[in-house]
Design an enzyme around this catalytic site. Structure first.
Site, mmCIF file in Angstrom:
data_model
loop_
_atom_site.group_PDB
_atom_site.id
_atom_site.type_symbol
_atom_site.label_atom_id
_atom_site.label_comp_id
_atom_site.label_asym_id
_atom_site.label_seq_id
_atom_site.Cartn_x
_atom_site.Cartn_y
_atom_site.Cartn_z
ATOM 1 N N GLY A 189 0.760 -1.234 0.000
ATOM 2 C CA GLY A 189 0.000 0.000 0.000
ATOM 3 C C GLY A 189 0.792 1.287 0.000
ATOM 4 N N GLU A 223 4.069 -6.540 1.803
ATOM 5 C CA GLU A 223 3.676 -6.901 0.427
ATOM 6 C C GLU A 223 3.608 -5.679 -0.477
ATOM 7 O OE1 GLU A 223 -0.234 -8.471 1.054
ATOM 8 O OE2 GLU A 223 0.441 -10.244 2.135
ATOM 9 N N PRO A 224 4.691 -4.930 -0.616
ATOM 10 C CA PRO A 224 4.605 -3.745 -1.482
ATOM 11 C C PRO A 224 4.573 -4.131 -2.958
ATOM 12 C CG PRO A 224 6.840 -4.003 -0.640
ATOM 13 C CD PRO A 224 6.028 -5.144 -0.080
ATOM 14 N N GLY A 225 3.793 -3.390 -3.722
ATOM 15 C CA GLY A 225 3.756 -3.598 -5.169
ATOM 16 C C GLY A 225 4.163 -2.311 -5.863
ATOM 17 N N ARG A 226 3.216 -1.360 -5.905
ATOM 18 C CA ARG A 226 3.405 -0.095 -6.598
ATOM 19 C C ARG A 226 4.735 0.597 -6.264
ATOM 20 N NH1 ARG A 226 -1.158 3.022 -7.773
ATOM 21 N NH2 ARG A 226 -2.161 1.959 -6.046
ATOM 22 N N ARG A 262 -5.861 3.315 -15.636
ATOM 23 C CA ARG A 262 -5.964 4.048 -14.365
ATOM 24 C C ARG A 262 -6.670 5.397 -14.505
ATOM 25 N NH1 ARG A 262 -2.489 5.505 -11.293
ATOM 26 N NH2 ARG A 262 -3.392 4.667 -9.383
ATOM 27 N N TYR A 266 -9.945 5.378 -12.234
ATOM 28 C CA TYR A 266 -9.822 6.083 -10.947
ATOM 29 C C TYR A 266 -9.658 7.588 -11.126
ATOM 30 C CZ TYR A 266 -7.795 1.411 -10.021
ATOM 31 O OH TYR A 266 -7.535 0.073 -9.966
ATOM 32 N N CYS A 292 -13.216 3.689 -28.589
ATOM 33 C CA CYS A 292 -14.522 4.335 -28.718
ATOM 34 C C CYS A 292 -15.230 4.426 -27.377
ATOM 35 C CB CYS A 292 -15.369 3.544 -29.716
ATOM 36 S SG CYS A 292 -14.541 3.457 -31.294
ATOM 37 N N GLU A 293 -14.708 5.233 -26.495
ATOM 38 C CA GLU A 293 -15.293 5.491 -25.174
ATOM 39 C C GLU A 293 -14.890 6.909 -24.800
ATOM 40 O OE1 GLU A 293 -16.886 3.286 -23.067
ATOM 41 O OE2 GLU A 293 -16.456 1.392 -24.082
#
Ligand code: LLP
Length: 365
Positions: A189, A223-226, A262, A266, A292-293
């Site tokens: 996190g 448990e770091p990811g980012r 992302r 978000y 197409c969005e």
């Protein structure tokens, strides 16, 4: 402190990235059998791998038991029962940690908050002790630890401290009943700077951990990811067209929401820098893709001097970018290149359109 860093593979599970972590002696946090297979294929050690997630299938449980993972982070009573049965059937004992929901607010985007009691994650704080007692009597289960993960992109230490205190308190109460845990897993996190956030100083995080774990016997897992990979990656994209308009000016680029979800999902902000900046007066651009969005944007309202053909670097795309990509609009995914000093290695070849439908079939004629 005795510890193990379990890199959260979901942030970026390219084999070359996993390989780098494995060579550094890292452990892994996985959330599917697919991620376990990737870790193993990259030379990672299942014995240093923890398995998180609310919906582990029986097949995934068997796969992880056969591989000999370090721990299952169990998220419900129903999962515990299934794991016990699967372990006994395969003549094994499953090492288990309960992911407890500490009900703290990590003060981040609601889609990436996980430790509030309205979230689907973890076991309610008050249900944890009874579940530990139940698990002790199960033949297929060996209780090893306790686990939390309160959310992602956290830039404040206070919720970490509060959540950690709560689980350490549970660990003490279990010890009082003669159940001594081997490890305490505080999840991932740690936030990074995308725009103007002030990330947690990692020394402050470490000092907090030292203070919390002073005199304790359990091994610390995180448990770091980012934090480990986001800023190591950029998404390179080329300007296809400039389309100035009455209300907004659009720079249409060849990457899209299928490559970097992302911003659409978000409303996330990623820096965008021309690889070779021009020196003319800037205009204000919406950086959008060909999908197409209307949600297909990579960045909004950026003051840049652009021309068709310009190459742009979208920053902090090392985490949750390729990992969340799709083939929407039948768009083959980009190549991935790992740069090591002066050398560049192609670590995922560009997808071809034929790759996209290789697994499909038309109806019999
Ligand atoms: N451990 C568990 C159990 C997790 O669920 C996660 C992330 C991590 C560790 C790693 O968290 P990190 O250190 O990377 O914050 N797609 C979102 C992020 C979703 C995170 C989900 N869980 C985004 O792009 O911001």
């Amino acid at each position: 402190l005795p510890h193990l860093v379990c890199y959260a593979a979901k942030a970026n599970a390219n084999l070359a990235v996993l390989d780098v972590f494995a060579r550094l002696g890292s452990g892994f946090d996985i959330v599917s059998g697919g991620e376990l297979a990737r870790v193993v294929a990259a030379g990672g050690d299942p014995g240093k791998t923890v398995f998180s997630g609310v919906g582990k299938s029986a097949a995934e449980m068997r796969q992880a038991l056969d591989a000999g993972i370090l721990c299952f982070n169990v998220e419900s009573a129903a999962e515990l029962e299934r794991l016990d049965a699967v372990a006994r059937e395969s003549g094994r004992v499953a090492p288990v940690s309960f992911r407890v929901n500490p009900d703290v607010d990590p003060k981040t985007h609601p889609y990436i908050s996980t430790g509030l009691k309205e979230n689907k994650f973890g076991i309610a704080y008050d249900d944890a002790l009874p579940l530990y007692r139940q698990a002790r009597g199960m033949r297929g289960i060996a209780v090893r630890g306790i686990d939390i993960h309160i959310g992602s992109q956290i830039t404040d230490l206070a919720p970490y401290r509060e959540a950690a205190r709560k689980v350490l308190d549970l660990a003490d109460r279990l010890a009082g009943e003669g159940l001594h845990l081997e490890h305490v897993d505080l999840g991932g996190g740690l936030g990074i700077r995308y725009r103007d956030e002030t990330p947690l100083p990692v020394a402050g995080y470490a000092a907090m951990l030292r203070e919390l774990f002073a005199g304790r016997r359990e091994k610390l897992l995180i448990e770091p990811g980012r934090w480990l990979v986001a800023e190591a990656g950029v998404l390179l994209t080329r300007v296809e067209y400039l389309k100035p308009g009455p209300a907004k000016h659009f720079a249409i680029v060849d990457a899209a929401m299928n490559d970097l979800l992302r911003p659409a999902l978000y409303d996330a902000w990623h820096g965008v820098d021309p690889v070779r900046p021009r020196s003319g007066p800037p205009a204000r651009w919406e950086i959008v893709g060909p999908v197409c969005e209307s949600a297909d944007f990579l960045a909004r309202g950026r003051d840049l001097d652009l021309a068709p053909g310009d190459l742009l670097a979208v920053r902090a795309a090392g985490a949750y970018a390729m990992a969340m990509s799709s083939n929407y609009n039948a768009r083959p995914r980009a190549a991935e290149v790992m740069v090591d000093g002066e050398r560049a290695h192609l670590v995922r070849r560009r997808e071809t359109v034929a790759d996209l439908y290789a697994a499909e079939a038309t109806l019999p004629r």
